[in-house]
Design a protein around this motif. Structure first.
Motif, PDB file in Angstrom:
ATOM      1  N   PHE A   1      15.899  20.421  13.936  1.00 59.91           N
ATOM      2  CA  PHE A   1      15.715  19.117  14.577  1.00 59.91           C
ATOM      3  C   PHE A   1      16.299  17.995  13.726  1.00 59.91           C
ATOM      4  CE2 PHE A   1      12.138  17.457  12.080  1.00 59.91           C
ATOM      5  CZ  PHE A   1      11.595  18.622  11.537  1.00 59.91           C
ATOM      6  N   ASP A   2      16.413  16.850  14.372  1.00 56.34           N
ATOM      7  CA  ASP A   2      16.952  15.653  13.733  1.00 56.34           C
ATOM      8  C   ASP A   2      15.769  14.879  13.133  1.00 56.34           C
ATOM      9  OD1 ASP A   2      17.881  13.118  13.179  1.00 56.34           O
ATOM     10  OD2 ASP A   2      19.018  12.898  15.048  1.00 56.34           O
ATOM     11  N   SER A   3      15.796  14.656  11.828  1.00 56.55           N
ATOM     12  CA  SER A   3      14.631  14.010  11.191  1.00 56.55           C
ATOM     13  C   SER A   3      14.479  12.553  11.630  1.00 56.55           C
ATOM     14  CB  SER A   3      14.761  14.080   9.674  1.00 56.55           C
ATOM     15  OG  SER A   3      15.897  13.352   9.265  1.00 56.55           O
ATOM     16  N   LYS A   4      15.569  11.964  12.156  1.00 55.40           N
ATOM     17  CA  LYS A   4      15.469  10.557  12.558  1.00 55.40           C
ATOM     18  C   LYS A   4      14.812  10.418  13.936  1.00 55.40           C
ATOM     19  CE  LYS A   4      18.200   6.390  12.699  1.00 55.40           C
ATOM     20  NZ  LYS A   4      19.584   5.940  12.710  1.00 55.40           N
ATOM     21  N   THR A   5      15.248  11.238  14.878  1.00 59.30           N
ATOM     22  CA  THR A   5      14.685  11.125  16.236  1.00 59.30           C
ATOM     23  C   THR A   5      13.497  12.077  16.411  1.00 59.30           C
ATOM     24  OG1 THR A   5      16.071  12.918  17.065  1.00 59.30           O
ATOM     25  CG2 THR A   5      17.001  10.698  17.172  1.00 59.30           C
ATOM     26  N   GLY A   6      13.399  13.088  15.555  1.00 57.87           N
ATOM     27  CA  GLY A   6      12.348  14.098  15.701  1.00 57.87           C
ATOM     28  C   GLY A   6      12.662  15.109  16.787  1.00 57.87           C
ATOM     29  N   LYS A   7      13.844  15.011  17.387  1.00 58.54           N
ATOM     30  CA  LYS A   7      14.189  15.882  18.528  1.00 58.54           C
ATOM     31  C   LYS A   7      14.912  17.157  18.071  1.00 58.54           C
ATOM     32  CE  LYS A   7      13.252  13.315  22.306  1.00 58.54           C
ATOM     33  NZ  LYS A   7      11.863  13.174  21.859  1.00 58.54           N
ATOM     34  N   PRO A   8      14.540  18.304  18.672  1.00 59.74           N
ATOM     35  CA  PRO A   8      15.263  19.544  18.374  1.00 59.74           C
ATOM     36  C   PRO A   8      16.711  19.428  18.836  1.00 59.74           C
ATOM     37  CG  PRO A   8      13.256  20.000  19.610  1.00 59.74           C
ATOM     38  CD  PRO A   8      13.433  18.509  19.626  1.00 59.74           C
ATOM     39  N   ILE A   9      17.610  20.090  18.110  1.00 53.22           N
ATOM     40  CA  ILE A   9      19.016  20.053  18.526  1.00 53.22           C
ATOM     41  C   ILE A   9      19.411  21.346  19.235  1.00 53.22           C
ATOM     42  CG2 ILE A   9      19.709  18.469  16.682  1.00 53.22           C
ATOM     43  CD1 ILE A   9      21.029  21.022  15.369  1.00 53.22           C
ATOM     44  N   TYR A  10      18.504  22.310  19.265  1.00 54.84           N
ATOM     45  CA  TYR A  10      18.801  23.594  19.906  1.00 54.84           C
ATOM     46  C   TYR A  10      17.452  24.248  20.189  1.00 54.84           C
ATOM     47  CZ  TYR A  10      21.288  27.989  20.816  1.00 54.84           C
ATOM     48  OH  TYR A  10      21.808  29.098  21.424  1.00 54.84           O
ATOM     49  N   ASN A  11      17.454  25.241  21.074  1.00 49.95           N
ATOM     50  CA  ASN A  11      16.209  25.979  21.282  1.00 49.95           C
ATOM     51  C   ASN A  11      15.791  26.683  19.996  1.00 49.95           C
ATOM     52  OD1 ASN A  11      15.356  25.480  23.861  1.00 49.95           O
ATOM     53  ND2 ASN A  11      16.408  27.235  24.779  1.00 49.95           N
ATOM     54  N   ALA A  12      14.486  26.973  19.887  1.00 50.04           N
ATOM     55  CA  ALA A  12      14.015  27.753  18.729  1.00 50.04           C
ATOM     56  C   ALA A  12      14.589  29.158  18.839  1.00 50.04           C
ATOM     57  CB  ALA A  12      12.499  27.805  18.729  1.00 50.04           C
ATOM     58  N   ILE A  13      15.129  29.674  17.736  1.00 56.82           N
ATOM     59  CA  ILE A  13      15.611  31.064  17.735  1.00 56.82           C
ATOM     60  C   ILE A  13      14.455  31.937  17.252  1.00 56.82           C
ATOM     61  CG2 ILE A  13      17.351  32.677  16.906  1.00 56.82           C
ATOM     62  CD1 ILE A  13      19.282  30.446  16.617  1.00 56.82           C
ATOM     63  N   VAL A  14      14.048  32.855  18.137  1.00 55.48           N
ATOM     64  CA  VAL A  14      12.797  33.588  17.941  1.00 55.48           C
ATOM     65  C   VAL A  14      13.006  34.797  17.027  1.00 55.48           C
ATOM     66  CG1 VAL A  14      10.986  34.856  19.209  1.00 55.48           C
ATOM     67  CG2 VAL A  14      11.999  32.778  20.171  1.00 55.48           C
TER      68      VAL A  14
END
Ligand code: ADP
Length: 502
Positions: free
Chosen positions: A101-114
């Motif tokens: 995730f992006d530490s500035k927006t808090g948003k993930p940049i991709y799905n979690a890889i399980v």
């Protein structure tokens, strides 16, 4: 008791609930535990599984967070217990899964890889040629697509935004515990614990720190990773906007290690097996680091910065093979039918099933093995297939236990937990196969209870592990009744035939 002590006692009892968060592979769960160690409220919510390609598995990190939050709210509203009466939060989680995730927006940049995702198999095969022993020495792990490091590198190489964020030092990689801490604390804290860090393939479990050489092998820099605190550390406070009050987060454990703790396996040689989606063996080996061929060494917990190690064997498909009989083959409607089908036969009549549907984990580590059913005749019925599937769950555990039997204390018996332990045939067959006593844990939720126990130890609800030991109750004991050596030999032959198929 004097007045001062009575006052403290009352205060402690007013704030004596523990909120135990259990973020699993297929569902998020929350359990509220009282000072007697009893669950007083439970909620569970499933979330979506994404399979973008065969053998790839992803989760949406926002769905994980949302489902977890919903279960917390549900437990609070069902039990009508005020968040102010909760002394602390503990977190246990599916391990190895990576959120970027992006530490500035808090948003993930991709799905979690399980953890189950096999997309990095080829990269891992390459690494094995050169780094097998170095990685085992430092991390205790076998090189496999299962662990987090290769998943992180895959994101750096394949997700465009990752490279841009690296330039600005904004890319963060977290395991699920740190993703939950980040969100629970209102995007303020980014921590993990040693039981989770030890699954990344970046963490030196002898020195208790991220390893520079390993990080560079996967293009990782330390600022991208969560800071590692002790398992009973101070992981921050929940954002008051979430529950109307700030609750401290006081314990974090990976799910299998939490189950070891929840089964009160506190002494060297204590052992537990979990029969869930996958099958997991964990043996407490105390404070001395030790390596065993083909099994992994991991940090069980680090209480007050002194690590306890465990030997672990993980098999990817255990109860999942029963789900496959139901959903893939359609020969049963419900897992509960399997016990009577299996005992309708006196023996397996030579039919074996090797559940290598996503390769084989410990002790074979063959990502290219594939499932087989062997020994079919005109007389084979669905009862044979079902029995072979249940037996395979026990054989796989035997493959893990047999090589390390000397690590178990003489009088030790295996504590068994997980959804499939409802099956008496399975546990009896396991006892026969290993010639050991198996005890079914009465703790259906050993994972959530385990981290709940550690949270209570952190906050002083329980004073010592001995207090916790008293809370653990056995359910039923399975004693060995029949010699199964011949069947076990045959299984060993069957499993060989599944190797390197893909
Ligand atoms: P997880 O926590 O990994 O999601 P659980 O501990 O809830 O898994 O266990 C669920 C697994 O147990 C499923 O894979 C299911 O097929 C299996 N299972 C449930 N009941 C039985 C049974 N009676 N016999 C055999 N397997 C069972």
């Amino acid at each position: 008791m004097n007045w001062y002590e009575i006052d403290n006692h009352i205060k402690a009892n007013l704030m004596n609930y523990i909120l135990s968060i259990d973020q699993g592979t297929t569902s998020s769960r929350t359990i509220l535990i009282d000072a007697g160690g009893k669950p007083v409220g439970k909620a569970q919510k499933e979330f979506n599984q994404y399979f973008p390609k065969p053998s790839w598995v992803e989760h949406n990190p926002e769905e994980i967070w949302k489902s977890q939050l919903e279960t917390i709210s549900k437990v609070l509203s069902d039990t009508k217990i005020s968040p102010k009466d909760i002394s602390a939060v503990g977190i246990t989680n599916q391990r190895e899964t990576v959120v970027a995730f992006d530490s500035k927006t808090g948003k993930p940049i991709y799905n979690a890889i399980v953890w189950q995702c096999r997309r990095t198999v080829n990269k891992c095969e390459e690494l094995k040629l050169k780094y097998k022993s170095i990685i085992k020495e430092k991390t205790g792990l076998e090189i496999d697509a299962y662990f987090s490091g290769p998943k992180m590198e895959w994101i750096i190489e394949n997700v465009k935004e990752a490279k841009e964020l690296i330039k600005e030092k904004r890319l963060r990689f977290g395991t699920i515990d740190s993703w939950l801490i980040w969100n629970l604390t209102g995007k303020k804290e980014f921590y993990t614990d040693p039981s989770n860090a030890s699954r990344t393939m970046l963490y030196n479990i002898k020195e208790n720190k991220y390893d520079d050489k390993l990080m560079s092998l996967f293009q990782i820099e330390e600022w991208m990773l969560p800071k590692v605190l002790k398992s009973n550390g101070e992981f921050g406070y929940t954002d008051p906007d979430l529950f109307g009050t700030s609750i401290p987060i006081r314990a974090v454990l990976g799910d299998q290690q939490a189950a070891l703790f929840g089964n009160a396996c506190f002494n060297t040689g204590d052992v537990k097996v979990t029969y869930g989606t996958g099958g997991f063996l964990l043996i407490n080996i105390g404070d001395k680091f030790k390596l065993v061929d083909n099994l992994i060494t991991t940090i069980a917990w680090s209480i007050d910065n002194s690590p306890t190690y465990a030997i672990e064997g993980s098999t990817f498909i255990s109860g999942a093979i029963i789900q496959w009989l139901r959903d893939g083959l359609g020969i049963i409607k419900d897992a509960s039918e399997t016990e009577s089908l299996a005992i309708s036969l006196d023996s397996n009549e030579g039919v074996y099933l090797v559940p290598a549907l996503s390769g084989l984990g410990a002790p074979y580590w063959d990502g290219n093995a594939r499932g087989i059913i062997i020994g079919l005749t005109r007389g084979t019925t669905k009862a044979h297939i079902v029995r072979a599937a249940l037996e395979s769950m026990a054989y796989q555990i035997a493959d893990l236990v047999v090589p390390v039997k000397e690590l178990l204390t003489k009088e030790s018996f295996i504590k068994a937990d997980g959804g499939a332990t409802k099956n008496n045939f399975l546990l009896q067959f396991q006892a026969d196969l290993l010639n050991m006593n198996i005890v079914r844990s009465s703790q259906a939720e050993a994972t959530a209870i385990g981290v709940g126990y550690l949270t209570g130890l952190s906050t002083g609800i329980w004073k010592s592990k001995e207090d916790i030991q008293k809370l653990w109750k056995t359910n039923e004991l399975f004693l060995p009744r029949k010699n199964r050596l011949e069947e076990y030999k045959k299984w060993k032959e069957a499993v060989k035939r599944s190797f390197r198929w893909n």
